[in-house]
Motif scaffolding. Structure first.
Motif, PDB file in Angstrom:
ATOM      1  N   PHE A 285       0.749  -1.237   0.041  1.00  0.00           N
ATOM      2  CA  PHE A 285       0.265  -0.093   0.107  1.00  0.00           C
ATOM      3  C   PHE A 285       0.882   1.227  -0.111  1.00  0.00           C
ATOM      4  O   PHE A 285       0.394   2.347  -0.291  1.00  0.00           O
ATOM      5  N   GLY A 286       2.207   1.161   0.639  1.00  0.00           N
ATOM      6  CA  GLY A 286       2.851   2.397   0.559  1.00  0.00           C
ATOM      7  C   GLY A 286       3.300   2.926  -0.868  1.00  0.00           C
ATOM      8  O   GLY A 286       3.851   4.095  -0.857  1.00  0.00           O
ATOM      9  N   CYS A 287       3.111   2.088  -1.975  1.00  0.00           N
ATOM     10  CA  CYS A 287       3.360   2.703  -3.259  1.00  0.00           C
ATOM     11  C   CYS A 287       2.029   3.343  -3.810  1.00  0.00           C
ATOM     12  O   CYS A 287       2.339   4.203  -4.669  1.00  0.00           O
ATOM     13  N   MET A 288       0.955   3.410  -3.114  1.00  0.00           N
ATOM     14  CA  MET A 288       0.039   4.233  -3.626  1.00  0.00           C
ATOM     15  C   MET A 288       0.215   5.684  -3.869  1.00  0.00           C
ATOM     16  O   MET A 288       0.969   6.201  -3.033  1.00  0.00           O
ATOM     17  N   VAL A 289      -0.337   6.328  -4.882  1.00  0.00           N
ATOM     18  CA  VAL A 289      -0.225   7.608  -5.248  1.00  0.00           C
ATOM     19  C   VAL A 289      -0.848   8.759  -4.162  1.00  0.00           C
ATOM     20  O   VAL A 289      -1.886   8.603  -4.036  1.00  0.00           O
ATOM     21  N   MET A 290      -0.277   9.668  -3.790  1.00  0.00           N
ATOM     22  CA  MET A 290      -0.890  10.556  -3.155  1.00  0.00           C
ATOM     23  C   MET A 290      -0.158  11.762  -3.411  1.00  0.00           C
ATOM     24  O   MET A 290       0.987  12.017  -4.165  1.00  0.00           O
ATOM     25  N   ARG A 291      -0.810  13.193  -2.942  1.00  0.00           N
ATOM     26  CA  ARG A 291      -0.189  14.413  -3.147  1.00  0.00           C
ATOM     27  C   ARG A 291       0.470  14.700  -1.880  1.00  0.00           C
ATOM     28  O   ARG A 291      -0.085  14.683  -0.712  1.00  0.00           O
ATOM     29  N   ASP A 292       1.586  15.588  -1.833  1.00  0.00           N
ATOM     30  CA  ASP A 292       2.165  16.159  -0.496  1.00  0.00           C
ATOM     31  C   ASP A 292       1.241  17.511  -0.180  1.00  0.00           C
ATOM     32  O   ASP A 292       0.188  17.659  -1.024  1.00  0.00           O
ATOM     33  N   ASP A 293       1.967  18.112   0.726  1.00  0.00           N
ATOM     34  CA  ASP A 293       1.136  19.358   1.259  1.00  0.00           C
ATOM     35  C   ASP A 293       1.250  20.452   0.264  1.00  0.00           C
ATOM     36  O   ASP A 293       0.371  21.416   0.343  1.00  0.00           O
ATOM     37  N   GLU A 294       2.077  20.217  -0.800  1.00  0.00           N
ATOM     38  CA  GLU A 294       2.177  21.361  -1.642  1.00  0.00           C
ATOM     39  C   GLU A 294       1.532  20.860  -3.078  1.00  0.00           C
ATOM     40  O   GLU A 294       1.786  21.603  -4.009  1.00  0.00           O
ATOM     41  N   GLY A 295       0.908  19.862  -2.763  1.00  0.00           N
ATOM     42  CA  GLY A 295       0.123  19.163  -4.323  1.00  0.00           C
ATOM     43  C   GLY A 295       1.255  18.671  -5.214  1.00  0.00           C
ATOM     44  O   GLY A 295       0.774  18.215  -6.422  1.00  0.00           O
ATOM     45  N   LYS A 296       2.517  18.190  -4.879  1.00  0.00           N
ATOM     46  CA  LYS A 296       3.298  17.561  -5.507  1.00  0.00           C
ATOM     47  C   LYS A 296       3.212  16.052  -5.525  1.00  0.00           C
ATOM     48  O   LYS A 296       2.775  15.706  -4.217  1.00  0.00           O
ATOM     49  N   LEU A 297       3.506  15.189  -6.347  1.00  0.00           N
ATOM     50  CA  LEU A 297       3.482  13.805  -6.349  1.00  0.00           C
ATOM     51  C   LEU A 297       4.246  13.173  -5.410  1.00  0.00           C
ATOM     52  O   LEU A 297       5.286  13.388  -5.000  1.00  0.00           O
ATOM     53  N   SER A 298       3.466  12.386  -4.461  1.00  0.00           N
ATOM     54  CA  SER A 298       4.182  11.532  -3.557  1.00  0.00           C
ATOM     55  C   SER A 298       3.516  10.259  -3.459  1.00  0.00           C
ATOM     56  O   SER A 298       2.601   9.843  -3.980  1.00  0.00           O
ATOM     57  N   THR A 299       3.752   9.606  -2.341  1.00  0.00           N
ATOM     58  CA  THR A 299       3.162   8.095  -1.894  1.00  0.00           C
ATOM     59  C   THR A 299       2.833   8.096  -0.526  1.00  0.00           C
ATOM     60  O   THR A 299       2.863   8.948   0.250  1.00  0.00           O
ATOM     61  N   PHE A 300       1.960   7.158  -0.418  1.00  0.00           N
ATOM     62  CA  PHE A 300       1.191   6.744   0.830  1.00  0.00           C
ATOM     63  C   PHE A 300       2.260   6.669   1.996  1.00  0.00           C
ATOM     64  O   PHE A 300       2.099   7.299   3.197  1.00  0.00           O
ATOM     65  N   SER A 301       3.407   6.087   1.779  1.00  0.00           N
ATOM     66  CA  SER A 301       4.367   5.778   2.700  1.00  0.00           C
ATOM     67  C   SER A 301       5.015   7.017   3.023  1.00  0.00           C
ATOM     68  O   SER A 301       5.287   7.624   4.134  1.00  0.00           O
ATOM     69  N   LEU A 302       5.120   8.158   2.118  1.00  0.00           N
ATOM     70  CA  LEU A 302       5.920   9.365   2.422  1.00  0.00           C
ATOM     71  C   LEU A 302       4.799  10.366   3.172  1.00  0.00           C
ATOM     72  O   LEU A 302       5.350  11.132   3.780  1.00  0.00           O
ATOM     73  N   GLN A 303       3.370  10.128   3.128  1.00  0.00           N
ATOM     74  CA  GLN A 303       2.610  10.997   3.411  1.00  0.00           C
ATOM     75  C   GLN A 303       2.031  10.691   4.855  1.00  0.00           C
ATOM     76  O   GLN A 303       1.419  11.400   5.454  1.00  0.00           O
ATOM     77  N   ALA A 304       1.927   9.210   5.207  1.00  0.00           N
ATOM     78  CA  ALA A 304       1.057   9.014   6.286  1.00  0.00           C
ATOM     79  C   ALA A 304       1.950   7.876   7.127  1.00  0.00           C
ATOM     80  O   ALA A 304       1.154   7.260   7.913  1.00  0.00           O
ATOM     81  N   SER A 305       3.298   7.724   6.904  1.00  0.00           N
ATOM     82  CA  SER A 305       3.953   7.023   7.892  1.00  0.00           C
ATOM     83  C   SER A 305       4.212   7.723   9.234  1.00  0.00           C
ATOM     84  O   SER A 305       4.116   9.150   9.431  1.00  0.00           O
ATOM     85  N   THR A 306       4.869   7.127  10.138  1.00  0.00           N
ATOM     86  CA  THR A 306       4.981   7.830  11.225  1.00  0.00           C
ATOM     87  C   THR A 306       6.278   8.815  11.038  1.00  0.00           C
ATOM     88  O   THR A 306       6.101  10.080  11.708  1.00  0.00           O
ATOM     89  N   MET A 307       7.066   8.448  10.281  1.00  0.00           N
ATOM     90  CA  MET A 307       8.356   9.364   9.958  1.00  0.00           C
ATOM     91  C   MET A 307       7.852  10.700   9.308  1.00  0.00           C
ATOM     92  O   MET A 307       8.285  11.634   9.221  1.00  0.00           O
ATOM     93  N   SER A 308       6.647  10.516   8.493  1.00  0.00           N
ATOM     94  CA  SER A 308       6.034  11.475   7.853  1.00  0.00           C
ATOM     95  C   SER A 308       5.731  12.738   8.707  1.00  0.00           C
ATOM     96  O   SER A 308       5.818  14.023   8.670  1.00  0.00           O
ATOM     97  N   LEU A 309       5.159  12.278   9.926  1.00  0.00           N
ATOM     98  CA  LEU A 309       4.788  13.071  10.913  1.00  0.00           C
ATOM     99  C   LEU A 309       5.788  13.917  11.597  1.00  0.00           C
ATOM    100  O   LEU A 309       5.975  15.001  11.850  1.00  0.00           O
TER     101      LEU A 309
END
Length: 217
Positions: free
Chosen positions: A69-93
């Motif tokens: 699931f971490g590979c799912m596409v998401m957008r970051d706080d600035e609207g740039k392309l990112s992933t579920f891992s980068l946006q919703a993991s503990t480290m993203s916090l």
């Protein structure tokens, strides 16, 4: 193959599976997924991992990417392309807080502690974390429609963690229904019952599923 070599070396039947899938099978067989035929397992840590269970069995996928699931596409706080891992993991916090307080030592626990003390930066980071996590879980629900989604990883041991996630999911569902004008599903989210023993218990469950004649021995 490793499996064949193990069986040859010890003269005994063997099974092999990755850690996330083993943890999922621990829940399906012995834990909070017991009685469910179809469920998803989401691990929140340094990244996002997971597993998909269909008819009580792990779904590995055509390319062995089932549950990644971490590979799912998401957008970051600035609207740039990112992933579920980068946006919703503990480290993203942690990363969100470090942007504002770069000279201080941070980990997930401290972020939550400072948020509870009303630090505005930490409160915003926690809110964003829950929101992004809810978005990913919502998408998993509407792609696969499991009976239940189980949350694992160290952060899942926080008191009321699943309740907070559920609250954000309910708010998200209301927003989607209002925007799309259609009824959506609010996922049934619960935390895993097994912690440090999940992989070991799951390995036993995988073995018993492969060799049912060994169950009860």
């Amino acid at each position: 193959m490793i499996l064949e070599e193990l069986q040859k070396c010890f003269g005994l039947p063997a099974s092999i599976e990755n850690d996330a899938n083993c943890a999922a099978m621990a829940e399906v067989t012995f834990g909070n997924g017991r009685g469910c035929k179809n469920l998803a397992f989401v691990v929140c840590g340094t990244g996002i991992g997971g597993a998909v269970v269909i008819d009580g069995k792990i779904c590995h996928g055509s390319h062995l990417y089932g549950g990644e699931f971490g590979c799912m596409v998401m957008r970051d706080d600035e609207g740039k392309l990112s992933t579920f891992s980068l946006q919703a993991s503990t480290m993203s916090l942690v990363r969100r807080v470090r942007k504002v307080y770069p000279d201080q030592e941070w980990d997930g626990r401290r972020v939550f502690e400072e948020a509870e003390k009303n630090d505005s930066v930490c409160r915003a980071a926690v809110s964003c974390f829950y929101r992004k996590l809810a978005e990913g879980i919502y998408n998993i629900q509407h792609v696969y429609d499991p009976e239940r989604i189980l949350l694992g990883g160290g952060i899942s041991s926080r008191e009321n963690f699943s309740d907070e996630v559920q609250k954000y999911l309910q708010d998200l569902a209301k927003e989607v229904e209002k925007a799309a004008g259609t009824k959506v599903i609010v996922p049934d989210v619960r935390v895993c019952s097994y912690r440090k023993d999940a992989n070991l218990a799951g390995a036993a469950a995988v073995f018993m599923q492969k060799y049912p004649e060994t169950a009860g021995r």
